[in-house]
Design a protein around this motif. Structure first.
Motif, PDB file in Angstrom:
ATOM      1  N   GLU A 124       0.891  -1.162   0.098  1.00 36.67           N
ATOM      2  CA  GLU A 124      -0.021   0.052  -0.075  1.00 36.67           C
ATOM      3  C   GLU A 124       0.880   1.236  -0.006  1.00 36.67           C
ATOM      4  OE1 GLU A 124      -2.666   0.884   3.266  1.00 36.67           O
ATOM      5  OE2 GLU A 124      -4.193  -0.600   2.435  1.00 36.67           O
ATOM      6  N   VAL A 125       0.461   2.243  -0.758  1.00 43.47           N
ATOM      7  CA  VAL A 125       1.113   3.547  -0.654  1.00 43.47           C
ATOM      8  C   VAL A 125      -0.228   4.554  -0.424  1.00 43.47           C
ATOM      9  CG1 VAL A 125       2.260   5.221  -1.917  1.00 43.47           C
ATOM     10  CG2 VAL A 125       3.086   3.158  -2.090  1.00 43.47           C
ATOM     11  N   LYS A 137       3.816  -4.952  -4.953  1.00 46.62           N
ATOM     12  CA  LYS A 137       5.234  -4.883  -3.963  1.00 46.62           C
ATOM     13  C   LYS A 137       6.327  -3.968  -4.747  1.00 46.62           C
ATOM     14  CE  LYS A 137       4.374  -6.117   0.012  1.00 46.62           C
ATOM     15  NZ  LYS A 137       4.200  -7.474   0.522  1.00 46.62           N
ATOM     16  N   CYS A 188       5.609  -0.448  -4.743  1.00 45.31           N
ATOM     17  CA  CYS A 188       5.746  -0.049  -3.574  1.00 45.31           C
ATOM     18  C   CYS A 188       7.318   0.116  -3.150  1.00 45.31           C
ATOM     19  CB  CYS A 188       5.387  -0.821  -2.462  1.00 45.31           C
ATOM     20  SG  CYS A 188       3.469  -1.102  -2.090  1.00 45.31           S
ATOM     21  N   TRP A 244       8.467   3.433  -4.986  1.00 47.78           N
ATOM     22  CA  TRP A 244       7.652   4.743  -4.773  1.00 47.78           C
ATOM     23  C   TRP A 244       8.136   6.129  -4.661  1.00 47.78           C
ATOM     24  CZ3 TRP A 244       3.532   6.994  -6.830  1.00 47.78           C
ATOM     25  CH2 TRP A 244       3.128   7.999  -6.323  1.00 47.78           C
TER      26      TRP A 244
END
Ligand code: A3P
Length: 299
Positions: free
Chosen positions: A14-15, A22, A25, A28
């Protein structure tokens, strides 16, 4: 496809509350710091809203209708997919970020990011952005089939289960509702051309002309017709540079459901039961109560 057969990318993180793969992420921070250039064009969509179609229209315009030039590489390589990175055991790898950084200007970049996650430099540089939205029901059906055929995506579960995930935003790139609403709001403050898949289906020539105007480009009738023809669903389905048969071999299984699946408005009617439709509509009304945005679910 069983869960076990899915590649590791299917693992989700999750961001800022948005489900990402993954690899997305882990890259990111760099994506957020991406340095846009003023002449960059961003094509932004919720996944399965007509991204590839729009990319082909834009490339055909930029290449002045030269079909050969548009076939120089696959869609996936012509336009860096900003936040996407991918590495599989068969050594196929991809980094949208690296591809973009190495690309000379003017660049056209693809993203599925919700508006609040667009790297700030796109706003600072006042880049032009084309956003394409598709009605929720068809978008959901298309996304479901894409999960089925693509081992790099999480297991969709049953149709019923996937519908639930879509409605609660527990899918990659998050809530469709927030996505289309967020971008709709943003268009009043930035250089964003907000288009609809349904309009493109109904009157492709008119929508291509909107894109031409937005890009400050002019083409003669002959070129316009060439663009129209070569970006039709039938032609793009057969074009190996646009139909994703050259990329993700072993990841995408077109025999389960082809990437160029149906390309129509209203296919949702073949999937929603009466009860599901009622539930979906009730929930939709609530989620979309705070926007002036209106979609067509049939033509
Ligand atoms: P369906 O699954 O409903 O057929 P994206 O490029 O954002 O992943 O979107 C894919 C969807 O756009 C798929 O929808 C695909 O068939 C459709 N599509 C791709 N090219 C198209 C075209 N030229 N005309 C109409 N639809 C197109």
């Amino acid at each position: 496809l069983s869960l076990k057969q899915r590649v590791f990318q299917a693992e989700i993180g999750e961001v800022e509350g948005i489900p990402f793969t993954k690899p997305m992420c882990s890259t990111w921070e760099q994506v957020w710091k991406f340095k846009a250039r003023p002449e960059d064009l961003l094509i932004a969509t919720y996944a399965k809203a007509g991204t590839t179609w729009t990319q082909e229209i834009v490339d055909m315009i930029q290449q002045n209708g030269d079909v050969e030039k548009c076939r120089r590489a696959t869609t996936y390589r012509r336009h860096p997919f900003l936040e996407w990175s991918f590495q599989d055991s068969s050594a196929e790898s991809y980094s949208g970020l690296e591809l973009a950084e190495a690309m000379p200007s003017p660049r056209t970049i693809k993203t599925h990011l919700p508006v609040q996650l667009v790297p700030p430099s796109f706003w600072e540089q006042n880049c032009k952005i084309i956003y394409v939205a598709r009605n929720a029901k068809d978008n959901l059906v298309s996304y479901y089939h894409f999960h089925r055929m693509n081992k790099g995506m999480p297991d969709p579960g049953t149709w019923e289960e996937f519908m639930e995930k879509f409605m609660t935003g527990k899918v990659l790139w998050g809530s469709w509702y927030d996505h289309v609403k967020g971008w709709w709001k943003a268009k009043d403050k930035h250089r964003i051309l907000y288009l609809f898949y349904e309009d493109m289906k109904e009157n492709p020539k008119q929508e291509i002309q909107k894109i031409l105007k937005f890009l400050e480009k002019d083409v003669n009738q002959e070129v316009l017709n060439k663009i129209l023809h070569n970006t039709s669903f039938e032609i793009m389905k057969e074009n190996p540079m646009t139909n994703y048969t050259k990329e993700f071999q072993g990841i995408m299984d077109h025999s389960i459901s082809p990437f160029m699946r149906k390309g129509v408005v209203g296919d949702w009617k073949n999937y929603f039961t009466v009860a599901q439709n009622k539930k979906f509509d009730e929930d939709y009304k609530k989620k979309m109560a705070d926007t002036s945005l209106v979609f067509r679910t049939e033509l």
